[in-house]
Write a protein that holds these residues in place. Structure first.
Motif, short mmCIF file in Angstrom:
data_model
loop_
_atom_site.label_atom_id
_atom_site.label_comp_id
_atom_site.label_asym_id
_atom_site.label_seq_id
_atom_site.Cartn_x
_atom_site.Cartn_y
_atom_site.Cartn_z
N HIS A 68 1.01 -1.17 0.05
CA HIS A 68 -0.06 0.13 0.11
C HIS A 68 0.71 1.30 -0.06
O HIS A 68 0.84 2.00 0.97
N LEU A 69 1.63 1.30 -1.04
CA LEU A 69 2.50 2.46 -1.18
C LEU A 69 1.75 4.08 -1.13
O LEU A 69 2.41 5.01 -0.88
N ASP A 70 0.62 3.70 -1.39
CA ASP A 70 -0.12 5.36 -1.31
C ASP A 70 -0.48 5.52 0.03
O ASP A 70 -0.86 6.70 0.20
N PHE A 71 -0.28 4.95 1.16
CA PHE A 71 -0.64 5.25 2.60
C PHE A 71 0.25 6.41 2.84
O PHE A 71 1.53 6.48 2.78
N SER A 72 -0.63 7.24 3.96
CA SER A 72 0.27 8.08 4.52
C SER A 72 1.41 8.04 5.26
O SER A 72 2.29 8.92 5.53
N GLU A 73 1.74 6.74 5.80
CA GLU A 73 2.90 6.60 6.55
C GLU A 73 4.22 6.55 5.46
O GLU A 73 5.14 6.55 6.04
N PHE A 74 4.06 6.59 4.29
CA PHE A 74 5.30 6.77 3.14
C PHE A 74 5.23 8.19 2.78
O PHE A 74 6.03 8.42 1.94
N ASN A 75 4.41 9.25 3.19
CA ASN A 75 4.49 10.45 2.81
C ASN A 75 5.93 10.92 3.33
O ASN A 75 6.61 10.83 4.27
#
Length: 255
Positions: free
Chosen positions: A9-16
């Motif tokens: 889930h590369l779009d999740f905010s954890e990766f911002n």
């Protein structure tokens, strides 16, 4: 060696703020491509743009049971319209499935079976989530048989369950779960099936490997999942194994 992360889930905010660096680091480790599932109608719509700006990403359109409170009854109609309008942009329908920890099983089953029907209509595979629900998924598959297979994400279960899914044309997603000593049943099941039925996945930012509990998981861990699987299967030819797993994912993607 080369790999594909079949579920992240590369779009999740954890990766911002670190997304591009994580993708670049993963690619430097041989993780060449990524599959990002849909979890809601709004997020599936956003993935159309996301996939064009963040590396070699394949996307799914789906209504994830974990986010059940976000799904209105009309969203399945909207998902069908979205998936049909952009048919060639999707690699799968999902993430969909059934999760006993959430409740509202009637609503979950209705959404799940509607997504199976949508996948059949569009000739797409499914990305299936499960949690304490193999029996419920089997019941749904009996009522609405999936015609194009897919992947059982983060597979855990017995040899019997594994072979049931494989018989229906599904592959099994293999992730950090196998690095834990408690996953004996799943490890035994994976040993019992042919390698061509397996896919590697991170489920980033979730499903950290043993030793990384409490940390955000990333696709950079895929090579470690691979090594854990090679040890589990007692495979000495790592290059051949990585190529088979890579080919398995291309087959899922119909490439």
């Amino acid at each position: 060696m080369r790999f594909i992360d079949s579920h992240c889930h590369l779009d999740f905010s954890e990766f911002n703020g670190q997304r591009e660096a994580i993708i670049a680091n993963a690619q430097a480790l041989g993780v060449e491509q990524f599959i990002v599932p849909g979890i809601s109608l709004a997020q599936s719509q956003q993935l159309l743009d996301f996939s064009q700006h963040h590396g070699p990403i394949h996307i799914g359109a789906g209504l994830h049971p974990y986010f059940l409170s976000q799904h209105a009854s009309e969203h399945i109609v909207g998902l069908g319209e979205l998936a049909t309008a952009h048919k060639h942009r999707w690699c799968a329908i999902g993430e969909c499935g059934l999760d006993r920890s959430i409740g509202e099983m009637d609503k979950q089953v209705a959404l799940f079976e509607a997504q199976i029907a949508l996948a059949n209509e569009l000739a797409l595979p499914l990305i299936v989530h499960h949690r304490q629900s193999h029996d419920l998924i089997a019941a749904s598959f009996k009522r609405c048989r999936p015609r194009y297979g897919g992947v059982i994400h983060a597979f855990s279960g017995s040899e019997q369950v594994a072979k049931y899914y494989i018989k229906l044309g599904f592959k099994l997603g293999v992730g950090g779960t196998i690095t834990y000593a408690r996953s004996v049943k799943t490890q035994q099941a994976l040993r019992s099936v042919a390698i061509e039925h397996l896919l590697l996945e991170s489920d980033a930012p979730s499903m950290p490997l043993c030793g990384y509990q409490g940390q955000i998981n990333t696709p950079e861990r895929i090579p470690q999942v691979f090594i854990a699987l090679a040890r589990l299967l007692q495979c000495q030819d790592l290059s051949a194994l990585s190529e088979q797993l890579y080919f398995n994912c291309l087959a899922f993607l119909r490439k």
